[in-house]
Design an enzyme around this catalytic site. Structure first.
Site, mmCIF file in Angstrom:
data_model
loop_
_atom_site.group_PDB
_atom_site.id
_atom_site.type_symbol
_atom_site.label_atom_id
_atom_site.label_comp_id
_atom_site.label_asym_id
_atom_site.label_seq_id
_atom_site.Cartn_x
_atom_site.Cartn_y
_atom_site.Cartn_z
ATOM 1 N N PHE A 179 0.844 -1.165 0.122
ATOM 2 C CA PHE A 179 -0.069 0.023 -0.057
ATOM 3 C C PHE A 179 0.645 1.122 -0.033
ATOM 4 C CE2 PHE A 179 -3.150 2.806 2.655
ATOM 5 C CZ PHE A 179 -3.955 2.964 1.482
ATOM 6 N N SER A 214 3.683 -6.525 2.924
ATOM 7 C CA SER A 214 2.330 -6.123 3.176
ATOM 8 C C SER A 214 1.419 -6.611 2.069
ATOM 9 C CB SER A 214 2.439 -4.552 3.216
ATOM 10 O OG SER A 214 1.117 -3.963 4.112
ATOM 11 N N LEU A 215 0.684 -5.596 1.674
ATOM 12 C CA LEU A 215 -0.433 -6.048 0.546
ATOM 13 C C LEU A 215 0.180 -7.002 -0.521
ATOM 14 C CD1 LEU A 215 -2.921 -2.949 0.190
ATOM 15 C CD2 LEU A 215 -3.366 -5.238 1.441
ATOM 16 N N ASP A 263 6.193 -9.474 6.263
ATOM 17 C CA ASP A 263 5.229 -8.443 7.285
ATOM 18 C C ASP A 263 3.805 -8.532 6.589
ATOM 19 O OD1 ASP A 263 4.818 -7.939 10.075
ATOM 20 O OD2 ASP A 263 4.316 -5.858 9.188
ATOM 21 N N ARG A 266 -6.575 -14.964 2.178
ATOM 22 C CA ARG A 266 -5.150 -14.504 2.666
ATOM 23 C C ARG A 266 -4.161 -15.544 2.228
ATOM 24 N NH1 ARG A 266 -3.510 -17.418 7.023
ATOM 25 N NH2 ARG A 266 -5.121 -18.705 7.804
ATOM 26 N N ASP A 305 -1.660 -18.223 2.882
ATOM 27 C CA ASP A 305 -1.479 -19.423 3.702
ATOM 28 C C ASP A 305 -0.512 -20.500 3.052
ATOM 29 O OD1 ASP A 305 -3.040 -22.029 2.890
ATOM 30 O OD2 ASP A 305 -3.793 -20.327 1.943
ATOM 31 N N ASP A 363 -0.325 -22.000 -0.551
ATOM 32 C CA ASP A 363 -0.218 -21.302 -1.459
ATOM 33 C C ASP A 363 0.883 -21.345 -2.631
ATOM 34 O OD1 ASP A 363 -2.703 -19.763 -1.508
ATOM 35 O OD2 ASP A 363 -1.786 -18.480 -0.016
ATOM 36 N N HIS A 416 6.800 -2.292 10.414
ATOM 37 C CA HIS A 416 6.315 -2.837 9.270
ATOM 38 C C HIS A 416 7.363 -3.008 8.124
ATOM 39 C CE1 HIS A 416 2.957 -4.371 6.874
ATOM 40 N NE2 HIS A 416 2.774 -3.294 6.085
#
Length: 482
Positions: A97, A173-174, A197, A211, A213, A216, A283
Site C-alpha cells: 500500500f 504487506s499487501l 510482514d 489471505r 497461507d 499457496d 512494518h
C-alpha cells in the site's frame, strides 16, 4: 504525527451497505465482494477489484545484463527479445500500500539477488491500486494483481517451457497477500512465496482463500515484524501464515524503531523514505531483514518456541534434526526438516541497526563456592584464533545480578559476529556500589551454547583464582567442567 498517518490510512472504514457484486476481467477471472471477500467482521466494507486498466499493473525486468526493462505478461515475443531466460529462476517482487514499482527497496532487493545469483528479477508495480485513498479498495485490488502475475507465469511456461517451481514471489504487506493470490491462476503451484510482514487489516482472521497461507506454494516462508493490533498502529498480520513463520523480536516492536522523529524522517535515503520508516518502521523492517539475508554469511537462525518469553529464557535451544532454520532467503535450505515439523513460531533477536543479524548464544556462568557475595554485572567476550566479539553484558540493560557463591547465572546473549576457531572467553565483572573491603569472585565453570552450530562449549574455571573487579580473565575450552 503517527496518529494522523494512521487516520489517513485507516480512517476510511465508515459503514456502507450495498448488495454483493461480481466483476469478470477476461483471462484474469471473476471476482466478487460477497462473503468472505466482503461484508464480514474482518472486511466490513465490500469492494470488488478495480479493472486491470485502473490498477495499471506494470512489470520491470532486471537481469545481470540489463535493468529496468518494461515487459508485458501477454507479449511473450517481446519478452523473448530481452535477456529473460526461462532456464534461470525467476523472482517476482511486489510492493504494498502507498508504494510503487520505483520505490528504492525494490531496486535494492533486485540488486541483492543479482549479486549472488544469475536470475530473472521482475519488479511488479500497481500504482492505480496501491495509491487509492481507500485501503479496503486496495485490499480487493490485490486479487487482480495476483491474477496478472499468475497469467505471466502461465504464459512463460506455455511459450518457453520450464517449471512453475522455478518461480518465487516476494511481497511486502499487501504485496505479500498478492503473492498468495497468484497461486489460484497457476495450475501447478509456484516453488516459493515469501511474505514480508503480510498486511493484517482486512486479512487477519479470514479464511485461507482470502489471505496468504501455507498451501499457496510448495514453500511459504513469512517474516512478521509489525504484528501489533491495528488499534496500536500495527499494520502486519498476527497469525501464522506460512509453512515456516519467523517472529524476530517477538514480531512486534523492532529495536531501532523508537528513534526520535527528526532523526528518522530526515534519513540518509531522503525525506520520503524517512517519513515512511517513521510511520511504519516496524512494518518496513521485514524488508530490510530479507534483503540483508540474501548476501550475508550470518545465519539469521530462528528457534521454534511456544513464546518469545521462553525463547529469551533459553528454553528453546534445540532445533529439529540438529539444524536451525535461517530467517530470510536461506530458509528454504531447511525445507525437508521444516515440512516434517510444525514451525509456525520461530523466534530470534536482531540488532537495532544494519547489519541486523546476530549470533545467539546461551551462556551460563557458575561461581565458585569461595566467591564473595556482591551485587553487580557480568560481561563476556568470545575469542577465536584470529578474531573476537564485542563485550556483552550477561543480563538485560541496567539489570544487576545478585552474585552469590555456587550460583549459576544464565542469559541468552547476542553477538554481532562469531569468531572462527572459537576456543576462549574473557569474563569481567563489576559491582554496583563501592565497598570498604575488596570483593572478589571465583568461577568454577562457563558454558556457551552456540545456536547456529547447535554445539555446547565448556570453559573450566579455577577456584583458586580470585577475580578482581573490572579486570578481564581468560578461560579456555575444556572437555567438561567438573
Amino acid at each position: 504525527m503517527k496518529i494522523a498517518a494512521f487516520c489517513l490510512l485507516f480512517g476510511i472504514w465508515t459503514l456502507q451497505c450495498s448488495a454483493s457484486d461480481t466483476v469478470c476481467y477476461g483471462d484474469l477471472g471473476c471476482f466478487t465482494d460477497a462473503p468472505p471477500w466482503g461484508g464480514t467482521d474482518e472486511r466490513p466494507i465490500a469492494h470488488v477489484p478495480q479493472s486491470p486498466e485502473e490498477i495499471n499493473v506494470k512489470f520491470f525486468l532486471d537481469t545481470r545484463a540489463e535493468k529496468d526493462v518494461q515487459v508485458s505478461n501477454d507479449d511473450m515475443t517481446a519478452l523473448g527479445q530481452t535477456d529473460f531466460d526461462y532456464r534461470r529462476d525467476t523472482k517476482f517482487i511486489i510492493h504494498g500500500f502507498l508504494d510503487n514499482g520505483g520505490i528504492k527497496w525494490l531496486e535494492d532487493m533486485s540488486d541483492a539477488f543479482l549479486a549472488v545469483e544469475d536470475l530473472n528479477v521482475i519488479r511488479v508495480s500497481w500504482p492505480g491500486g496501491s495509491f487509492t485513498v481507500q485501503y479496503a479498495q486496495s485490499s480487493a485490488d490485490t486479487q487482480v494483481v495476483g491474477a496478472e502475475v499468475g497469467l505471466f507465469i502461465n504464459n512463460i511456461v506455455k511459450e518457453f517451457g520450464g517449471d512453475t517451481k522455478s518461480f518465487h514471489c516476494i511481497g511486502h504487506s499487501l504485496g505479500a497477500q498478492t503473492c498468495g493470490y497468484l497461486g489460484a491462476g497457476v495450475p501447478d503451484k509456484v516453488g516459493r512465496i515469501t511474505g514480508l510482514d503480510p498486511a493484517g487489516p482486512y486479512f487477519e482472521g479470514t479464511p485461507n482463500e482470502v489471505r496468504l497461507d501455507s498451501s499457496d506454494a510448495d514453500f511459504v516462508d513469512v517474516i512478521h515484524t509489525d504484528a501489533e493490533k491495528l488499534k496500536d498502529f500495527g499494520f502486519g498480520i498476527n497469525q501464522v501464515s506460512g509453512i515456516v513463520d519467523f517472529w524476530p523480536n517477538d514480531g512486534i516492536q523492532q529495536p531501532g524503531c523508537d528513534q526520535n522523529a527528526i532523526s528518522t524522517i530526515v534519513g540518509i535515503e531522503g525525506i520520503a523514505d524517512g517519513t515512511r520508516n517513521f510511520v511504519a518502521c516496524n512494518h518496513m523492517r521485514a524488508i530490510h531483514f530479507f534483503i540483508e539475508s540474501i548476501g550475508t554469511n550470518c545465519p539469521f537462525t530462528g528457534n521454534e518456541c511456544t513464546s518469545y518469553g521462553d525463547y529469551r529464557a533459553g528454553k528453546c535451544l534445540t532445533c529439529p534434526s540438529g539444524k536451525c532454520t535461517s530467517m530470510g532467503y536461506g530458509s528454504i535450505k531447511n525445507k525437508n526438516v521444516i515440512l516434517q515439523s510444525d514451525q509456525g513460531h520461530n523466534f530470534l533477536q536482531t540488532a537495532p541497526f544494519s547489519p541486523y543479524c546476530e549470533y545467539m548464544t546461551y551462556v551460563q556462568v557458575t561461581l565458585g563456592s569461595n566467591s564473595d557475595g556482591v551485587s553487580g554485572k557480568l560481561y563476556l567476550t568470545l575469542y577465536g584464533s584470529s578474531s573476537n566479539t564485542e563485550q556483552v553484558q550477561l543480563s538485560d540493560e541496567d539489570v544487576s545480578l545478585e552474585l552469590r557463591p555456587s550460583t549459576t547465572f544464565s542469559y541468552v546473549a547476542q553477538y554481532s559476529l562469531f569468531p572462527n576457531g572459537f576456543n576462549k572467553v574473557k569474563l569481567l565483572w563489576e559491582q554496583d556500589e563501592f565497598t570498604v573491603t575488596n570483593q572478589q569472585l571465583t568461577v568454577s565453570c562457563i558454558t556457551v551454547w552456540v545456536d547456529f552450530e547447535q554445539k555446547l562449549y565448556s570453559f573450566c574455571g579455577d577456584a583458586s583464582q580470585k577475580l578482581n573487579e573490572k579486570t578481564r580473565y581468560s578461560y579456555y575450552t575444556c572437555s567438561q567442567c567438573s
